[in-house]
Design an enzyme around this catalytic site. Structure first.
Site, short mmCIF file in Angstrom:
data_model
loop_
_atom_site.label_atom_id
_atom_site.label_comp_id
_atom_site.label_asym_id
_atom_site.label_seq_id
_atom_site.Cartn_x
_atom_site.Cartn_y
_atom_site.Cartn_z
N HIS A 11 0.84 -1.20 0.00
CA HIS A 11 0.00 0.00 0.00
C HIS A 11 0.87 1.25 0.00
CE1 HIS A 11 -2.98 2.77 2.28
NE2 HIS A 11 -3.05 2.95 0.98
N GLU B 26 3.19 0.67 3.26
CA GLU B 26 2.51 -0.21 4.22
C GLU B 26 2.49 -1.62 3.62
OE1 GLU B 26 -1.30 0.49 7.13
OE2 GLU B 26 -1.61 0.82 5.00
N ASN C 58 -5.18 3.67 7.26
CA ASN C 58 -6.55 4.09 6.97
C ASN C 58 -7.53 3.66 8.05
OD1 ASN C 58 -6.01 5.52 4.66
ND2 ASN C 58 -6.13 3.73 3.33
#
Length: 727
Positions: A451, A463, A501
């Site tokens: 990510h 990530e 997130n």
């Protein structure tokens, strides 16, 4: 003081009467306490010995000195160690300035590799400095929340002038040896092979008065008049307040520099010492030192990096999707010399993706960071594709298509058919559970999340998301790729939203809750940018676009229904074809230069959303202080971070700190989300959340982990023994 450091200095006297003092403390010859004590002993021995005419100071293995040993900062902060000094400022003023700089034997620094922080300060105490062309010289102390503490604030302005000294110290940017020579910071630039011999000869030339014998602390030839100097310091303060309004240590540094110019170098030294000792105990210094070590610790993953696995070589990478994210990922890979295949669904999309990559690279050419020749060579590593045939020899695929579960499932089924068995199958999804993405495959052991954050070729965080099936070898491989493309990797477990997130979904939802209950929307963004965030939640929603905000928001509402705030605000705004910055209308209005300004029409959408939610204006919410706004937005984020930590999604709280700083722009000088929370205390955060949950519902309800830590008065970042890391 007992010490476990093995750093030391050596002293060797040549037949020419020059003593070579060498700093030895691998890997960068940092100034641990032992090194400082040994260095002083070596200086005093050289001063005493009759067979020593002059001294050369250098560092072992091609590195002069990387500065003060930063682990010593933590020891000083905890009170477990300190530099033993008989009087305040003893080493800086009495020893280094009076005895060494003011001594009877000339001293020359032979600088190769690094001369940073305390390393450069030592070099400036010397009567001359000889450097290699590529050596790096600088004073980066402000990046750790302190000021130079060994005379750097006093000597650098006298050697390079006030303006350049302010620039070097306030930006923390080093200069190379060749530039340092032009500035007068070094006296000569020579090859590494000639370095020590040139320094020896230079020291003897000073002794024989063939070269000037200069004590930097008392130089005045580079200083402006007092009136001009004060004007430069005044301007520097104004700039510092504008660029870093929450930080006081740059202003203190400017004060100390000015004090030395006005009252003399020795007075400045003592003021420098006093403020260094104060600042090392500040929350800012503690936070920045924590981030320094936390960033270096992200590559240590228990159960993965301790298995003795070596990363396999990744040569060729395929990127699926040439949108903003896919083209950014491809750019990052190309810049590190990977061969890249960019796949799209049709020729139009493919050419648009290649165009974005070209634009990314051309911007580097325009800035002077890349030559035209290098641009063409880098671009030659890129190939476009519309089919999977060219995937037969790729080592890794990174899927970067829209956040649609069934589309991603189909793609991964295809990848399993066309890619070789060793190929790493990575997804750039930001929220979707990887087990769901790989559900239709038999390759769960090589499926992993990669990510990136937008723009992917600029943002520093990667990530890395592992499922319960992901092979440790694949994690090790991706860690290596992350390092090669100059990203800071954080390895996390698999869940909706992963770490970044998931932690930060309350950032926008909390804003919607506050707005519907009566808080001025623009006050929310103002309070959070004042706190140190790059942008508030509304400005951020406009930037990423309402489609993305809604898509990711639905994932959280679906998976965490009891603690999400379901607002109709964005869908209502979207009905009028407002999608954020891309349409020039969102929460803000945007002009031709994309400058944001408040929109009075926003009120009507808020009133509609309030009517649908059945929420009345709360007078308390309409009068929230900036402190209350910050806490009502960030404490739910802390709460979610606690869940992520307790579940073992993150193995270390420090990883969440790095994720928050590098993924969401949480201010590094606050130490990251968990470190900041611990500065406030688990009891305080729990009590505030509990109070708000009674008035405003489950969005604020403290989780069991937070409640347990608060009851014990324990830090939130202390290790979670009961939670098993996801392997």
């Amino acid at each position: 003081m007992a010490s476990t450091n093995k750093g030391r200095t050596t002293l060797e006297v040549g037949t020419d009467g020059v003593a070579i003092i060498t700093i030895i403390n691998p890997p960068v010859n940092s100034l641990a306490f032992d090194v400082i004590y040994s260095l002083v002993d070596s200086f005093q021995e050289a001063a005493r010995r009759d067979d020593v005419k002059a001294i050369v100071l250098t560092g072992a293995n091609g590195k002069f000195c990387g500065g003060f040993d930063i682990s010593g900062f933590i020891a000083m902060q905890r009170g477990t160690a300190k530099l033993e000094e008989p009087t305040p400022g003893y080493y800086s003023a009495d020893v280094l300035s009076d005895s060494v700089e003011g001594g009877k034997k000339p001293l020359v620094a032979a600088i190769d590799g690094l001369a940073l922080g305390g390393g450069l300060e030592l070099a400036m105490i010397c009567h001359a400095r000889i450097s290699t062309p590529a050596a790096q010289l600088g004073l980066p102390e402000l990046t750790l929340g302190v000021i130079p503490g060994f005379g750097g604030t006093q000597r650098l302005p006298r050697i390079v002038g006030i303006s350049k000294a302010l620039e070097m110290i306030l930006t923390s940017k080093p200069v190379k040896g060749t530039e340092a020579h032009g500035l007068g910071l070094v006296d000569a630039v020579v090859s590494p092979q000639e370095l020590v011999s040139t320094a020896r000869k230079w020291a003897l030339d000073i002794l024989e008065r063939r070269r000037p014998w200069v004590a930097s602390l008392y130089r005045t030839d580079k200083l402006d008049s007092l009136v001009e100097a004060r004007e430069k310091f005044r301007f520097a303060r104004a700039q510092s307040r504008k660029q870093a309004p929450n930080l006081t240590h740059p202003l203190i540094c400017i004060d100390v520099m000015e004090e030395g110019i006005v009252s003399g170098g020795r007075v400045g030294l003592l003021k420098e010492y006093h403020h260094f000792q104060e600042l090392i105990q500040s929350d800012t210094c503690k936070s920045l030192v924590h981030i320094f070590f936390a960033q270096r610790g992200t590559t240590k993953v228990p159960g993965v990096t301790d298995l003795g696995l070596k990363p396999r070589r990744v040569r060729k990478v395929a990127v699926l999707g040439g949108g903003l994210m896919g083209s950014g990922i491809a750019t990052a890979l190309l810049l590190s010399n990977y061969t890249v295949i960019l796949k799209e669904v049709n020729e139009k999309f493919l050419q648009a993706g290649i165009g974005r990559i070209k634009a990314n690279l051309q911007s580097r050419v325009k800035k002077g960071a890349m030559s035209q020749e290098k641009f063409e060579k880098t671009l030659s590593l890129l190939k476009g594709a519309l089919e999977y045939e060219s995937f037969k020899d790729v080592d890794m695929v990174i899927e970067a298509v829209i956040e649609n579960v069934s589309l991603k499932q189909d793609i991964f089924s295809d990848l399993e058919k066309y890619c070789p068995p060793h190929c790493i199958l990575a997804s750039n999804t930001s929220t979707i559970d990887l087990d769901l993405i790989g559900k239709k495959t038999k390759s769960q052991d090589r499926i992993i999340g990669a990510h990136f954050f937008s723009p992917a070729h600029v943002m520093p965080l990667l990530e890395i998301v592992r499922t319960n099936q992901t092979s440790p070898q694949v994690v090790v491989d991706l860690l290596d790729v992350g390092k090669k493309i100059r990203k800071t990797p954080v390895v996390v477990g698999n869940c909706t939203g992963f770490a970044v997130n998931r932690m930060f979904f309350p950032y926008s939802e909390g804003a919607f809750l506050l707005i519907e209950h009566g808080t001025d929307p623009y006050q929310i963004d103002k309070a959070l940018t004042k706190f140190g965030m790059p942008m508030g939640p509304l400005r951020l929603a406009d930037l990423v676009g309402f489609g993305v905000v809604l898509a990711s928001g639905m994932q959280f509402i679906e998976n965490f229904p009891e603690r999400t705030y379901k607002s109709r605000l964005i869908p209502l705004i979207q009905e009028d074809k407002r999608a954020g910055e891309s349409t020039r209308k969102g929460f803000y209005l945007y002009d031709d230069r994309r400058k944001a300004s408040p929109d009075p029409e926003l009120r009507k959408y808020i009133e509609k959303a309030r009517g649908i939610s059945g929420v009345a204006i709360d007078p308390k919410m309409a009068k929230l202080s900036e402190k209350d706004i910050v806490e009502m937005i960030f404490f739910p984020i802390v709460n979610e971070a606690c869940r992520v930590f307790a579940e073992g999604i993150a193995v270390k709280a420090a990883d969440l700190d790095i994720a928050s700083v590098m993924g969401m722009g949480f201010p590094s000088y606050r130490g990251g989300i968990m470190f900041w929370a611990d500065l406030l205390g688990s009891k305080y955060i729990y009590s505030r959340l509990e109070e708000w949950s009674k008035s405003y519902g489950g969005f604020f309800k403290p989780c069991a982990f937070l409640a347990e830590r608060a009851a014990k008065g324990a830090p939130l970042s202390a290790p979670v023994e009961q939670a098993k890391p996801r392997l």
